[in-house]
Enzyme design. Structure first.
Site, mmCIF file in Angstrom:
data_model
loop_
_atom_site.group_PDB
_atom_site.id
_atom_site.type_symbol
_atom_site.label_atom_id
_atom_site.label_comp_id
_atom_site.label_asym_id
_atom_site.label_seq_id
_atom_site.Cartn_x
_atom_site.Cartn_y
_atom_site.Cartn_z
ATOM 1 N N GLU A 138 -9.877 -1.193 -0.049
ATOM 2 C CA GLU A 138 -9.331 -2.360 0.641
ATOM 3 C C GLU A 138 -8.423 -1.877 1.772
ATOM 4 O OE1 GLU A 138 -7.331 -5.226 -1.847
ATOM 5 O OE2 GLU A 138 -5.977 -5.821 -0.219
ATOM 6 N N GLU B 107 -0.840 -8.462 7.300
ATOM 7 C CA GLU B 107 -0.391 -9.080 6.052
ATOM 8 C C GLU B 107 1.126 -9.163 6.029
ATOM 9 O OE1 GLU B 107 -1.569 -8.922 1.334
ATOM 10 O OE2 GLU B 107 -1.395 -7.024 2.415
#
Length: 319
Positions: free
Chosen positions: A136, A141
């Site tokens: 990932e 974010e």
């Protein structure tokens, strides 16, 4: 060259950005193209968020997605008041690219990102069917309007980062293993305070780019008004040469992490959730200066999420 790049990195005292390459454009996603380049994931949120992800038809009828010839907008419901104790969650959108990518560069031209207490927006890549073994990469974010942006890798065991690398950001952790440290991953904070949240929006947005090859994974950020944005980034060129992009914001070399075995073909995922494992953690939420509790605030203050949306000018992918 008489030795491999991975050998060079292993010998280097300070890890430096990998040898770059020229990549050719394989996708130019603009406006309504998002509706065919991505699928809508009406799934339970794997991060425990207070959210209901809706399908494409529901998102369109509710006005949670829209497009013009030059923009695509996706966000959350900002009109429905929910009961303070509701666990249903605010309606929102999570999309996944139809295509998956291994060695590639992805360039995101973002005009606006979701903001608001309780929000947890992300632009990332993974293989959902083989997580965490397929890896990932979190490109964009953050939570609760707190800047700067954080870029992070999450992997299966056996992937760590050097303590010192050549990047402009600040390393938060060097252990990428999801089984360690509450799955915090190996993260890097951007050095640019305008890389996330309200400050990003007030600055008029910007460009994020991620390069992944077997030598390293690198992330760059440029404010929209920056004079240092490479011309092949800002111009949406038919090809890009990352060697001209300067020092990355976040640099994750293969020194102690075999990227080829820890990352398989990943899809691009873009989503907005609320509260959950990170934004809703009591200590994180309170430290953000947000009112009430995360769940109660998100449920009972729909108008607080008028600006909880992404607006993209484009996504360009190069392979």
């Amino acid at each position: 060259m008489f030795f491999s790049r991975s050998t060079y990195l292993a010998l280097a005292a300070i890890a430096s950005p990998a040898l770059a390459a020229t990549y050719k454009q394989s996708a130019n996603i603009v406006g309504a193209d998002f509706m065919t380049a991505f699928t809508f994931e009406a799934i339970a949120d794997p991060t425990g968020g207070l959210v209901t992800y809706v399908d494409a038809a529901t998102a369109q009828s509710a006005g949670l997605v829209s497009s013009t010839a030059t923009t695509f907008k996706m966000g959350a419901d900002s009109t429905t008041t929910l009961a303070s104790g509701s666990t249903t969650g605010r309606n929102s959108v999570r999309i996944k690219s139809v295509a998956s990518y291994s060695t590639h560069v992805a360039v995101f031209n973002v005009n606006h990102m979701p903001e608001g207490c309780g929000t947890w927006p992300a632009i990332w890549e993974t293989d959902e069917s083989d997580w965490p073994n397929g890896g990932e990469v979190d490109i964009v974010e953050g939570v609760n309007n707190v800047s700067p942006n954080q870029s992070t890798l999450h992997t299966s065991p056996g992937c760590t980062m050097p303590s010192t690398v050549t990047q402009t950001g600040t390393t938060l952790s060097t252990d990428c293993n999801t089984a360690d440290n509450g799955n915090s991953g190996c993260g890097v904070h951007s050095s640019d305070s305008k890389s996330f949240g309200p400050a990003f929006n007030a600055a008029g947005g910007g460009w994020y780019a991620m390069e992944r090859n077997t030598d390293a994974i690198s992330v760059w950020f440029w404010e929209s008004s920056s004079g240092s944005v490479p011309s092949d980034v800002s111009g949406g060129s038919a090809s890009v040469n990352t060697d001209n992009w300067g020092t990355p914001t976040a640099y994750f070399p293969s020194t102690d992490c075999d990227i080829g075995s820890h990352f398989d073909a990943n899809n691009i995922i873009i989503n907005l959730t609320f509260c959950g494992d990170w934004a809703g953690a009591a200590d994180v939420y309170s430290a953000s200066g947000c009112p009430s509790t995360c769940n109660d605030y998100v449920n009972t203050n729909p108008s607080a999420f008028t600006n909880a949306y992404f607006e993209f000018a484009s996504i360009n992918v190069y392979e």
